[in-house]
Design an enzyme around this catalytic site. Structure first.
Site, mmCIF file in Angstrom:
data_model
loop_
_atom_site.group_PDB
_atom_site.id
_atom_site.type_symbol
_atom_site.label_atom_id
_atom_site.label_comp_id
_atom_site.label_asym_id
_atom_site.label_seq_id
_atom_site.Cartn_x
_atom_site.Cartn_y
_atom_site.Cartn_z
ATOM 1 C CB THR A 75 -0.929 0.001 1.233
ATOM 2 O OG1 THR A 75 -1.780 -1.148 1.167
ATOM 3 C CG2 THR A 75 -1.794 1.243 1.275
ATOM 4 C CG ASP A 118 -1.190 -7.832 -1.932
ATOM 5 O OD1 ASP A 118 -1.040 -8.588 -0.943
ATOM 6 O OD2 ASP A 118 -2.047 -6.950 -1.976
ATOM 7 C CB SER A 136 -1.393 -11.647 0.158
ATOM 8 O OG SER A 136 -2.046 -10.825 1.090
ATOM 9 C CB THR A 155 1.697 -19.414 23.885
ATOM 10 O OG1 THR A 155 0.356 -19.036 24.235
ATOM 11 C CG2 THR A 155 2.511 -18.159 23.659
ATOM 12 C CD GLN A 156 -4.447 -21.541 20.786
ATOM 13 O OE1 GLN A 156 -5.632 -21.233 20.845
ATOM 14 N NE2 GLN A 156 -4.052 -22.714 20.317
ATOM 15 C CB CYS A 157 -1.576 -16.199 24.295
ATOM 16 S SG CYS A 157 -2.640 -17.336 25.208
#
Length: 345
Positions: free
Chosen positions: A15, A59, A61, A279-281
């Site tokens: 962007t 981009d 992504s 950890t997924q936190c």
């Protein structure tokens, strides 16, 4: 005042390199060569600027390790001619790319600052100008002839973070990134506040940058969730050629204690698969053994990811797998902080 430092801007896409065509409202690619001319504020910086762009900007992504290698090669080829580097990158995968470069650029003694924006540089309310100008200013900072920043950083919305400590948390706010487990390196206000105790010190006696291009992508990430079943788990564990599984566990590194789950992990580890506990936190750290639900993972010799981000875990694993002499000590090296990416006991 005489301009003292040479800074190279590397545009990969995203962007920050787009402008709005107001007659249609459509976004179009910015002419990178006109960047400096369109931002007269850059003339106030005490540095000389040059720019290079990907032949075909992308981009973020679509970012992949081949693009990381292109960035690293640009830095390697221009390292002796510039005092710092600013990488303009789309925000979606910026933390991945910046983390990857932090590992790939060995013995780094100059700043490599990633930045981008949520709005195009030509938008009325854009965040691109501040992010770009301050990133350049930070990359040009010197004391006693040496760069103040000597690591890979990520600058966004008034803060410079250690790149491999960051994650993107918001798709709409200007404050899109956070470093929940490590404080900012620099904070931008009326003055630049440099948090010197947080800066990474370069390796002693090593002044020649070396670029490690080999990144092995035989990696999978599995986020635990209530209802995960043995068929799904085994499908992932039995993936042909898989070398590393990053296991996103609950809380402080906790996982189910069901026999089928532990048996499947044990079998794969015995067959040579490296399993990393992360950890997924968004914030906090793995602490294997703190609870009964993680004691069994520690007994299986699952690798302790400590407080590393998922982005850094993925790119660090790729980096270590790419080195031919690491497999025998992969666990030891992963649990060691190489670029300040995790807390070291």
């Amino acid at each position: 005042m005489e301009k003292k430092t040479n800074i190279l801007l590397i545009y990969t896409g995203g962007t920050i390199g787009m402008v709005k065509e107001y007659s249609t409202g459509a976004l179009k690619a910015f002419n990178f060569k006109e960047l400096i001319g369109n931002l007269p504020e850059l003339d106030q910086l005490e540095c000389r600027l040059n720019g290079v762009s990907f032949e075909n900007p992308i981009d973020s992504s679509n970012m992949n390790p081949k693009h990381w290698m292109t960035m690293a090669k640009i830095i390697q080829d221009n390292y002796s001619n510039y005092d710092g580097f600013v990488v303009l990158h789309g925000s979606d995968t910026m933390s991945y790319s910046a983390s990857a470069l932090s590992f790939m650029l060995e013995n780094l003694t100059k700043p490599v600052i990633f930045t981008g924006s949520q709005l195009p540089i030509g938008d009325l309310r854009t965040d691109a100008k501040e992010n770009l100008i301050t990133s350049i200013q930070i990359s040009a900072l010197r004391e006693n002839g040496n760069p103040v920043i000597q690591e890979v950083g990520l600058y966004f919305e008034y803060k410079l973070y250690r790149a491999n400590r960051t994650t993107k948390l918001n798709a709409e706010h200007f404050e899109a990134f956070a470093s929940l487990n490590y404080p900012p390196l620099v904070e931008s206000g009326v003055h630049l506040k440099i948090n010197r105790s947080n800066l990474l010190k370069p390796p002693p006696g090593k002044t020649t940058v070396r670029v490690s291009m080999a990144m092995d992508t035989q990696i999978a990430v599995l986020r635990l969730f209530p209802g995960l079943n043995v068929r799904v788990l085994n499908t992932i564990l039995q993936t042909t050629g898989l070398k590393v599984l990053i296991l996103e566990t609950y809380g402080a590194g906790n996982a189910p204690t069901d026999d089928w789950f532990l048996k499947a992990l044990r079998k794969s580890i015995n067959e040579g698969l490296q399993i990393i506990n992360v950890t997924q936190c968004p914030g906090g750290s793995v602490s294997m053994g703190q609870y009964e639900t993680s004691q069994k993972l520690r007994a299986l010799q699952v690798i302790d990811g400590k407080d590393i981000t998922v982005e850094a875990a993925i790119t660090k694993a790729m980096y270590l797998l790419g080195k031919s002499n690491t497999m025998g000590k992969f666990k030891e090296l992963f649990e060691t902080s190489l670029r300040g990416e995790m807390h070291q006991n």
